[in-house]
Design a protein around this motif. Structure first.
Motif, PDB file in Angstrom:
ATOM      1  N   ALA A 208       2.308  22.929  -1.165  1.00  0.00           N
ATOM      2  CA  ALA A 208       3.123  22.839   0.049  1.00  0.00           C
ATOM      3  C   ALA A 208       4.050  21.631  -0.014  1.00  0.00           C
ATOM      4  O   ALA A 208       5.211  21.705   0.413  1.00  0.00           O
ATOM      5  N   ALA A 209       3.548  20.499  -0.545  1.00  0.00           N
ATOM      6  CA  ALA A 209       4.398  19.312  -0.671  1.00  0.00           C
ATOM      7  C   ALA A 209       5.549  19.572  -1.627  1.00  0.00           C
ATOM      8  O   ALA A 209       6.680  19.139  -1.386  1.00  0.00           O
ATOM      9  N   MET A 210       5.278  20.302  -2.705  1.00  0.00           N
ATOM     10  CA  MET A 210       6.343  20.607  -3.661  1.00  0.00           C
ATOM     11  C   MET A 210       7.365  21.574  -3.080  1.00  0.00           C
ATOM     12  O   MET A 210       8.545  21.497  -3.405  1.00  0.00           O
ATOM     13  N   LEU A 211       6.930  22.491  -2.240  1.00  0.00           N
ATOM     14  CA  LEU A 211       7.875  23.406  -1.602  1.00  0.00           C
ATOM     15  C   LEU A 211       8.690  22.712  -0.519  1.00  0.00           C
ATOM     16  O   LEU A 211       9.862  23.026  -0.313  1.00  0.00           O
ATOM     17  N   ALA A 212       8.084  21.776   0.187  1.00  0.00           N
ATOM     18  CA  ALA A 212       8.749  21.121   1.308  1.00  0.00           C
ATOM     19  C   ALA A 212       9.791  20.096   0.857  1.00  0.00           C
ATOM     20  O   ALA A 212      10.782  19.888   1.552  1.00  0.00           O
ATOM     21  N   ARG A 213       9.567  19.469  -0.272  1.00  0.00           N
ATOM     22  CA  ARG A 213      10.474  18.414  -0.718  1.00  0.00           C
ATOM     23  C   ARG A 213      11.176  18.829  -1.998  1.00  0.00           C
ATOM     24  O   ARG A 213      10.535  19.036  -3.028  1.00  0.00           O
ATOM     25  N   PRO A 214      12.487  18.934  -1.968  1.00  0.00           N
ATOM     26  CA  PRO A 214      13.236  19.368  -3.158  1.00  0.00           C
ATOM     27  C   PRO A 214      13.044  18.439  -4.361  1.00  0.00           C
ATOM     28  O   PRO A 214      13.037  18.903  -5.499  1.00  0.00           O
ATOM     29  N   ASP A 215      12.873  17.128  -4.127  1.00  0.00           N
ATOM     30  CA  ASP A 215      12.703  16.216  -5.251  1.00  0.00           C
ATOM     31  C   ASP A 215      11.364  16.417  -5.956  1.00  0.00           C
ATOM     32  O   ASP A 215      11.224  16.097  -7.131  1.00  0.00           O
ATOM     33  N   LEU A 216      10.373  16.969  -5.266  1.00  0.00           N
ATOM     34  CA  LEU A 216       9.079  17.224  -5.896  1.00  0.00           C
ATOM     35  C   LEU A 216       9.050  18.557  -6.648  1.00  0.00           C
ATOM     36  O   LEU A 216       8.163  18.779  -7.463  1.00  0.00           O
ATOM     37  N   ARG A 217      10.002  19.436  -6.368  1.00  0.00           N
ATOM     38  CA  ARG A 217      10.032  20.741  -7.044  1.00  0.00           C
ATOM     39  C   ARG A 217      10.292  20.612  -8.539  1.00  0.00           C
ATOM     40  O   ARG A 217       9.958  21.495  -9.311  1.00  0.00           O
ATOM     41  N   MET A 218      10.897  19.518  -8.946  1.00  0.00           N
ATOM     42  CA  MET A 218      11.229  19.330 -10.358  1.00  0.00           C
ATOM     43  C   MET A 218      10.037  18.861 -11.186  1.00  0.00           C
ATOM     44  O   MET A 218      10.093  18.896 -12.406  1.00  0.00           O
ATOM     45  N   ILE A 219       8.955  18.436 -10.547  1.00  0.00           N
ATOM     46  CA  ILE A 219       7.813  17.906 -11.294  1.00  0.00           C
ATOM     47  C   ILE A 219       7.208  18.950 -12.234  1.00  0.00           C
ATOM     48  O   ILE A 219       7.042  18.675 -13.428  1.00  0.00           O
ATOM     49  N   PRO A 220       6.866  20.173 -11.776  1.00  0.00           N
ATOM     50  CA  PRO A 220       6.303  21.143 -12.732  1.00  0.00           C
ATOM     51  C   PRO A 220       7.281  21.522 -13.836  1.00  0.00           C
ATOM     52  O   PRO A 220       6.879  21.721 -14.986  1.00  0.00           O
ATOM     53  N   ILE A 221       8.564  21.583 -13.502  1.00  0.00           N
ATOM     54  CA  ILE A 221       9.570  21.922 -14.511  1.00  0.00           C
ATOM     55  C   ILE A 221       9.657  20.798 -15.547  1.00  0.00           C
ATOM     56  O   ILE A 221       9.711  21.060 -16.754  1.00  0.00           O
ATOM     57  N   ALA A 222       9.655  19.553 -15.086  1.00  0.00           N
ATOM     58  CA  ALA A 222       9.707  18.415 -16.007  1.00  0.00           C
ATOM     59  C   ALA A 222       8.455  18.353 -16.884  1.00  0.00           C
ATOM     60  O   ALA A 222       8.542  18.057 -18.079  1.00  0.00           O
ATOM     61  N   LEU A 223       7.284  18.653 -16.319  1.00  0.00           N
ATOM     62  CA  LEU A 223       6.054  18.660 -17.116  1.00  0.00           C
ATOM     63  C   LEU A 223       6.100  19.742 -18.189  1.00  0.00           C
ATOM     64  O   LEU A 223       5.718  19.510 -19.342  1.00  0.00           O
ATOM     65  N   ALA A 224       6.577  20.930 -17.815  1.00  0.00           N
ATOM     66  CA  ALA A 224       6.677  22.014 -18.799  1.00  0.00           C
ATOM     67  C   ALA A 224       7.677  21.652 -19.895  1.00  0.00           C
ATOM     68  O   ALA A 224       7.429  21.899 -21.085  1.00  0.00           O
TER      69      ALA A 224
END
Length: 179
Positions: free
Chosen positions: A146-162
């Motif tokens: 939910a935190a990753m969906l709510a904040r656009p800056d957190l959405r990049m974390i899984p993409i950056a990890l991959a």
């Protein structure tokens, strides 16, 4: 999660730090996550009632913090942030444990249905209880999602990890040196 909390604790401590470190100083390493594992282990040992092992884990953390004061550029705040986060996750989301009088008796091993590796780790007479954790672990993952969906800056974390896993060095610019 402990690594992230360790980095957040490091950033918060750097804001009002008197050592001359700038607020934008970077924290690199997995020690916050390792301290998170210590916190998780401490929470489990406390739930089991294993006082000796609990004291041992606390002594190890005291040594680590003391080492951090002796060696420059070691983030004690990162270590403590990871440790506290690991302990909270272990306490809130970890299973409960019970003691069995019959399994503690001399002939208790004959009645014990657990395999030998489990018994070596847990000790005699301790087994997971039917009592569940305070919160099921799925709630932690739901909150992170939910935190990753709510904040656009957190959405990049899984993409950056991959990207970091499938293209090592691409995030730091080291990839040029690897080619």
């Amino acid at each position: 999660v402990s690594i992230v909390m360790g980095n957040i604790a490091h950033s918060i401590s750097a804001i009002g730090d008197l050592s001359g470190r700038k607020a934008a100083s970077l924290c690199v390493g997995a020690s916050g996550g390792i301290c998170g594992l210590y916190g998780l282990m401490l929470a489990s040992l406390m739930k089991m009632g294993n006082v000796d092992a609990t004291i041992y884990v606390m002594k190890q953390m005291v040594w680590l913090i003391a080492f951090g004061f002796l060696v420059p550029n070691v983030s004690n705040a990162g270590h403590l942030g990871g440790f506290v986060c690991g302990w909270l996750i272990g306490y809130m989301f970890g299973p409960g444990y019970e003691r069995s009088y019959t399994l503690n008796r001399a002939d208790g091993f004959a009645r014990d249905s657990a395999d030998i590796e489990f018994r070596r780790m847990m000790g005699p007479g301790i087994y997971p209880s039917k009592e569940q954790a305070i919160f099921p672990l799925k709630y932690l993952w739901m909150a992170i999602g939910a935190a990753m969906l709510a904040r656009p800056d957190l959405r990049m974390i899984p993409i950056a990890l991959a990207k970091a896993v499938f293209q090592p060095g691409s995030m730091s610019g080291v990839r040029v040196l690897l080619i």
